[in-house]
Design a protein around this motif. Structure first.
Motif, PDB file in Angstrom:
ATOM      1  N   SER A  95      39.532  55.826  30.657  1.00 23.62           N
ATOM      2  CA  SER A  95      40.605  56.603  31.266  1.00 23.62           C
ATOM      3  C   SER A  95      40.621  57.949  30.549  1.00 23.62           C
ATOM      4  O   SER A  95      39.959  58.109  29.526  1.00 23.62           O
ATOM      5  CB  SER A  95      41.957  55.896  31.128  1.00 23.62           C
ATOM      6  N   ALA A 178      41.597  47.503  30.586  1.00 20.53           N
ATOM      7  CA  ALA A 178      41.385  48.527  31.613  1.00 20.53           C
ATOM      8  C   ALA A 178      42.710  48.896  32.279  1.00 20.53           C
ATOM      9  O   ALA A 178      43.005  50.083  32.481  1.00 20.53           O
ATOM     10  CB  ALA A 178      40.368  48.060  32.644  1.00 20.53           C
ATOM     11  N   GLU A 179      43.493  47.880  32.620  1.00 26.88           N
ATOM     12  CA  GLU A 179      44.807  48.146  33.223  1.00 26.88           C
ATOM     13  C   GLU A 179      45.723  48.878  32.245  1.00 26.88           C
ATOM     14  O   GLU A 179      46.416  49.811  32.619  1.00 26.88           O
ATOM     15  CB  GLU A 179      45.478  46.821  33.623  1.00 26.88           C
ATOM     16  N   SER A 181      44.887  50.810  29.819  1.00 19.84           N
ATOM     17  CA  SER A 181      44.416  52.192  29.618  1.00 19.84           C
ATOM     18  C   SER A 181      44.760  53.076  30.810  1.00 19.84           C
ATOM     19  O   SER A 181      45.071  54.254  30.639  1.00 19.84           O
ATOM     20  CB  SER A 181      42.896  52.208  29.413  1.00 19.84           C
ATOM     21  N   GLN A 182      44.699  52.518  31.996  1.00 22.30           N
ATOM     22  CA  GLN A 182      44.983  53.294  33.210  1.00 22.30           C
ATOM     23  C   GLN A 182      46.476  53.555  33.374  1.00 22.30           C
ATOM     24  O   GLN A 182      46.872  54.526  33.995  1.00 22.30           O
ATOM     25  CB  GLN A 182      44.464  52.559  34.454  1.00 22.30           C
TER      26      GLN A 182
END
Length: 184
Positions: A95, A178-179, A181-182
């Motif tokens: 991100s 990932a979630e 970081s986004q």
């Protein structure tokens, strides 16, 4: 023109087996404090690792780290760490502000151990100092996947300490890296 200070071309080699035994011994005797001990040692090793990188980069490409084009950073750092015996690194942008480093063969990981948590603590410290020197700023490194606990790769996130603290907090609420970081 070559760097004004001669750079070492290598530093002390420690076998993966020795690093695995060191971690296991520290975990047996010191439990959760082990991560902090190994991260601190890794961070201390980062300065010498970066000095070796500077020399290697000059010897292989006749450039200084500040001259390294960002488009080649992933390939160059992967080649360097592979040559040093650590393993290959696949670099990606997770991100804005969070860099991902993944390795299918990272030397600190002990795939047969079956740890509960990511365990490449020495590496986390080493990479924090190394990438901090490369960026010219303080960075933090957090391992979010680890072959020692059975993951396919060791995966490290690199970012500002505040950014990774937020990612960690969101992961503790149930998001994957990932979630988390986004969501920033």
């Amino acid at each position: 023109m070559a760097p004004s200070n001669p750079m070492p071309t290598t530093f002390l080699t420690l076998s993966p087996k020795a690093l695995h035994v060191l971690r296991a011994s520290l975990e047996r005797d010191h439990g959760l404090e082990t991560a902090a001990y190994l991260q601190e040692a890794g961070f201390a090793a980062g300065e010498d690792c970066f000095a070796v990188f500077e020399g290697w980069l000059w010897d292989t490409r006749a450039i200084k780290p500040v001259e390294l084009d960002a488009a080649y950073l992933g390939n160059v750092t992967s080649e360097f760490f592979t040559n040093q015996g650590w393993g290959a690194l696949d670099m990606s942008q997770v991100s804005p502000g969070v860099l991902g480093l993944a390795s299918p063969d990272w030397a600190e990981a002990a795939p047969t151990v079956g740890a509960r948590y990511p365990s490449c603590h020495f590496t986390s410290g080493l990479l924090a100092d190394f990438f901090g020197r490369l960026a010219g700023d303080t960075v933090a490194v957090m391992e979010v996947e680890c072959r020692t606990r059975g993951d396919e790769h060791c995966r490290f996130l690199v970012g500002s300490p505040d950014m990774l603290a937020t990612v960690y907090e969101r992961m503790s609420e149930g998001l994957n890296y990932a979630e988390a970081s986004q969501a920033i």
